[in-house]
Motif scaffolding. Structure first.
Motif, PDB file in Angstrom:
ATOM      1  N   ALA A 129      -3.890   0.196   8.318  1.00  0.00           N
ATOM      2  CA  ALA A 129      -3.055  -0.996   7.835  1.00  0.00           C
ATOM      3  C   ALA A 129      -2.061  -1.106   8.505  1.00  0.00           C
ATOM      4  O   ALA A 129      -2.321  -2.114   8.359  1.00  0.00           O
ATOM      5  CB  ALA A 129      -2.419  -0.015   6.474  1.00  0.00           C
ATOM      6  N   LEU A 130      -1.962  -0.104   9.281  1.00  0.00           N
ATOM      7  CA  LEU A 130      -0.327  -0.950  10.186  1.00  0.00           C
ATOM      8  C   LEU A 130      -0.711  -1.460  11.477  1.00  0.00           C
ATOM      9  O   LEU A 130      -0.109  -1.985  12.187  1.00  0.00           O
ATOM     10  CB  LEU A 130       0.336   0.359  11.408  1.00  0.00           C
ATOM     11  CG  LEU A 130       1.132   1.100   9.835  1.00  0.00           C
ATOM     12  CD1 LEU A 130       1.854   3.195  10.627  1.00  0.00           C
ATOM     13  CD2 LEU A 130       2.776   0.958   9.716  1.00  0.00           C
ATOM     14  N   SER A 131      -2.257  -1.247  11.827  1.00  0.00           N
ATOM     15  CA  SER A 131      -3.126  -2.116  12.730  1.00  0.00           C
ATOM     16  C   SER A 131      -3.523  -3.411  12.486  1.00  0.00           C
ATOM     17  O   SER A 131      -3.586  -4.606  12.987  1.00  0.00           O
ATOM     18  CB  SER A 131      -4.148  -1.082  13.239  1.00  0.00           C
ATOM     19  OG  SER A 131      -5.440  -1.654  12.141  1.00  0.00           O
ATOM     20  N   SER A 132      -2.791  -3.906  11.234  1.00  0.00           N
ATOM     21  CA  SER A 132      -3.649  -4.890  10.727  1.00  0.00           C
ATOM     22  C   SER A 132      -2.332  -5.941  11.218  1.00  0.00           C
ATOM     23  O   SER A 132      -2.923  -7.263  11.032  1.00  0.00           O
ATOM     24  CB  SER A 132      -4.035  -5.075   8.784  1.00  0.00           C
ATOM     25  OG  SER A 132      -2.282  -5.148   8.666  1.00  0.00           O
TER      26      SER A 132
ATOM     27  N   GLN B 123       1.045  -1.341  -0.035  1.00  0.00           N
ATOM     28  CA  GLN B 123       0.109   0.138   0.022  1.00  0.00           C
ATOM     29  C   GLN B 123       1.037   0.856  -0.056  1.00  0.00           C
ATOM     30  O   GLN B 123       2.148   1.414   0.777  1.00  0.00           O
ATOM     31  CB  GLN B 123      -0.931  -0.188   1.424  1.00  0.00           C
ATOM     32  CG  GLN B 123      -1.583  -0.998   1.718  1.00  0.00           C
ATOM     33  CD  GLN B 123      -3.045  -1.068   2.946  1.00  0.00           C
ATOM     34  OE1 GLN B 123      -2.575  -1.492   3.690  1.00  0.00           O
ATOM     35  NE2 GLN B 123      -3.864  -0.406   2.794  1.00  0.00           N
ATOM     36  N   ILE B 124       0.774   2.151  -0.497  1.00  0.00           N
ATOM     37  CA  ILE B 124       1.273   3.521  -0.911  1.00  0.00           C
ATOM     38  C   ILE B 124       0.842   4.754  -0.374  1.00  0.00           C
ATOM     39  O   ILE B 124      -0.795   5.243  -0.534  1.00  0.00           O
ATOM     40  CB  ILE B 124       1.901   3.452  -2.185  1.00  0.00           C
ATOM     41  CG1 ILE B 124       2.852   2.817  -2.374  1.00  0.00           C
ATOM     42  CG2 ILE B 124       2.323   5.228  -2.646  1.00  0.00           C
ATOM     43  CD1 ILE B 124       2.972   3.088  -4.506  1.00  0.00           C
ATOM     44  N   PHE B 125       1.540   5.132  -0.092  1.00  0.00           N
ATOM     45  CA  PHE B 125       0.053   7.091   1.335  1.00  0.00           C
ATOM     46  C   PHE B 125       1.068   8.032   0.490  1.00  0.00           C
ATOM     47  O   PHE B 125       2.317   8.158   1.416  1.00  0.00           O
ATOM     48  CB  PHE B 125       0.265   6.852   3.085  1.00  0.00           C
ATOM     49  CG  PHE B 125      -0.743   4.654   3.164  1.00  0.00           C
ATOM     50  CD1 PHE B 125      -1.761   4.906   3.135  1.00  0.00           C
ATOM     51  CD2 PHE B 125       0.627   4.027   3.563  1.00  0.00           C
ATOM     52  CE1 PHE B 125      -2.815   4.244   3.718  1.00  0.00           C
ATOM     53  CE2 PHE B 125      -0.593   2.031   3.067  1.00  0.00           C
ATOM     54  CZ  PHE B 125      -1.889   3.001   3.717  1.00  0.00           C
ATOM     55  N   PRO B 126       0.367   8.651  -0.279  1.00  0.00           N
ATOM     56  CA  PRO B 126       1.421   9.646  -0.564  1.00  0.00           C
ATOM     57  C   PRO B 126       0.994  11.251   1.068  1.00  0.00           C
ATOM     58  O   PRO B 126       0.115  10.971   1.564  1.00  0.00           O
ATOM     59  CB  PRO B 126       0.565  10.217  -1.388  1.00  0.00           C
ATOM     60  CG  PRO B 126      -0.155   9.541  -1.265  1.00  0.00           C
ATOM     61  CD  PRO B 126      -0.450   8.261  -0.767  1.00  0.00           C
ATOM     62  N   PHE B 127       1.802  11.486   0.776  1.00  0.00           N
ATOM     63  CA  PHE B 127       2.167  12.489   1.865  1.00  0.00           C
ATOM     64  C   PHE B 127       1.155  13.968   1.431  1.00  0.00           C
ATOM     65  O   PHE B 127       0.708  14.543   0.005  1.00  0.00           O
ATOM     66  CB  PHE B 127       3.501  13.277   1.750  1.00  0.00           C
ATOM     67  CG  PHE B 127       4.227  12.493   2.347  1.00  0.00           C
ATOM     68  CD1 PHE B 127       4.464  13.374   4.616  1.00  0.00           C
ATOM     69  CD2 PHE B 127       4.768  11.452   1.972  1.00  0.00           C
ATOM     70  CE1 PHE B 127       5.752  12.276   5.404  1.00  0.00           C
ATOM     71  CE2 PHE B 127       5.789  10.475   3.475  1.00  0.00           C
ATOM     72  CZ  PHE B 127       6.017  11.121   4.861  1.00  0.00           C
ATOM     73  N   ALA B 128       0.809  14.423   2.112  1.00  0.00           N
ATOM     74  CA  ALA B 128      -0.321  15.775   1.848  1.00  0.00           C
ATOM     75  C   ALA B 128       0.675  17.217   1.858  1.00  0.00           C
ATOM     76  O   ALA B 128       1.040  17.699   2.979  1.00  0.00           O
ATOM     77  CB  ALA B 128      -1.476  15.459   3.024  1.00  0.00           C
ATOM     78  N   PHE B 129       0.783  17.663   1.209  1.00  0.00           N
ATOM     79  CA  PHE B 129       1.550  18.565   1.136  1.00  0.00           C
ATOM     80  C   PHE B 129       0.906  19.731   1.267  1.00  0.00           C
ATOM     81  O   PHE B 129      -0.351  20.032   0.459  1.00  0.00           O
ATOM     82  CB  PHE B 129       2.401  18.767   0.518  1.00  0.00           C
ATOM     83  CG  PHE B 129       3.702  18.075  -0.362  1.00  0.00           C
ATOM     84  CD1 PHE B 129       4.577  18.557  -0.246  1.00  0.00           C
ATOM     85  CD2 PHE B 129       3.377  17.134  -0.402  1.00  0.00           C
ATOM     86  CE1 PHE B 129       6.041  18.129  -0.067  1.00  0.00           C
ATOM     87  CE2 PHE B 129       4.867  15.945  -0.524  1.00  0.00           C
ATOM     88  CZ  PHE B 129       6.072  16.481  -0.286  1.00  0.00           C
TER      89      PHE B 129
ATOM     90  N   ASP C  14       3.945  -2.910   3.956  1.00  0.00           N
ATOM     91  CA  ASP C  14       3.597  -4.508   3.006  1.00  0.00           C
ATOM     92  C   ASP C  14       3.336  -5.452   4.092  1.00  0.00           C
ATOM     93  O   ASP C  14       2.930  -4.887   5.237  1.00  0.00           O
ATOM     94  CB  ASP C  14       4.211  -4.573   1.672  1.00  0.00           C
ATOM     95  CG  ASP C  14       5.835  -5.283   2.489  1.00  0.00           C
ATOM     96  OD1 ASP C  14       5.946  -5.692   3.377  1.00  0.00           O
ATOM     97  OD2 ASP C  14       6.336  -5.488   1.316  1.00  0.00           O
ATOM     98  N   ASP C  15       3.224  -6.573   3.578  1.00  0.00           N
ATOM     99  CA  ASP C  15       2.602  -7.463   4.683  1.00  0.00           C
ATOM    100  C   ASP C  15       4.043  -7.509   6.153  1.00  0.00           C
ATOM    101  O   ASP C  15       4.124  -7.796   7.281  1.00  0.00           O
ATOM    102  CB  ASP C  15       2.621  -8.746   4.223  1.00  0.00           C
ATOM    103  CG  ASP C  15       1.328  -9.341   3.872  1.00  0.00           C
ATOM    104  OD1 ASP C  15       0.234  -8.447   4.302  1.00  0.00           O
ATOM    105  OD2 ASP C  15       1.221  -9.878   3.034  1.00  0.00           O
TER     106      ASP C  15
END
Length: 139
Positions: free
Chosen positions: A126-129, A6-12, A35-36
């Motif tokens: 995603a990290l909690s999974s 999973q890719i999470f872009p930064f909010a500029f 990823d896993d």
């Protein structure tokens, strides 16, 4: 990273979008990949990488003071690292074993990292999974 990452872009925000490209930090060079097995932060010339098993918790945090969050920062209070592109919200990730991020030459290891991604709740989820101890609603 596997194709399933999973890719999470930064909010500029507007200010970060003007200032940070001067040091090589722009939307094309700033993202968080999950990823896993691995968490990787790419922030212009800076990198942080750690196994998912090293993450103890993550929570949505913010808002922040602009001067404390924009850019790459080291907290003198707790040695945490911030990769910031806006002052509204981000995710604070804590590690079991401190990790390196700001460069080998400094020899500093960080017990936590804050990243100001565009969708903090989704990153925390995603990290909690894997960790089971993350609450994406915390803040």
């Amino acid at each position: 990273m596997p194709a399933s990452a999973q890719i999470f872009p930064f909010a500029f925000d507007r200010v970060a979008g003007v200032i940070l490209p001067v040091v090589g930090i722009r939307p094309a060079t700033a993202r968080v990949l999950v990823d896993d097995d691995l968490l990787r932060v790419e922030f212009g010339p800076f990198r942080l990488e750690t196994p998912r098993a090293n993450i103890t918790d993550a929570s949505v945090t913010g808002p922040y003071l602009w001067v404390k969050v924009i850019g790459a920062h080291l907290s003198l209070a707790d040695r945490g690292v911030t990769f910031g592109t806006n002052r509204d919200a981000g995710v604070c990730v804590r590690f079991r074993e401190p990790v390196q991020a700001m460069g080998v030459r400094f020899g500093i290891r960080h017990p936590g990292a804050t990243v100001t991604v565009a969708d903090p709740a989704a990153l925390a989820a995603a990290l909690s999974s894997r960790t089971g101890s993350v609450d994406p609603r915390q803040g």
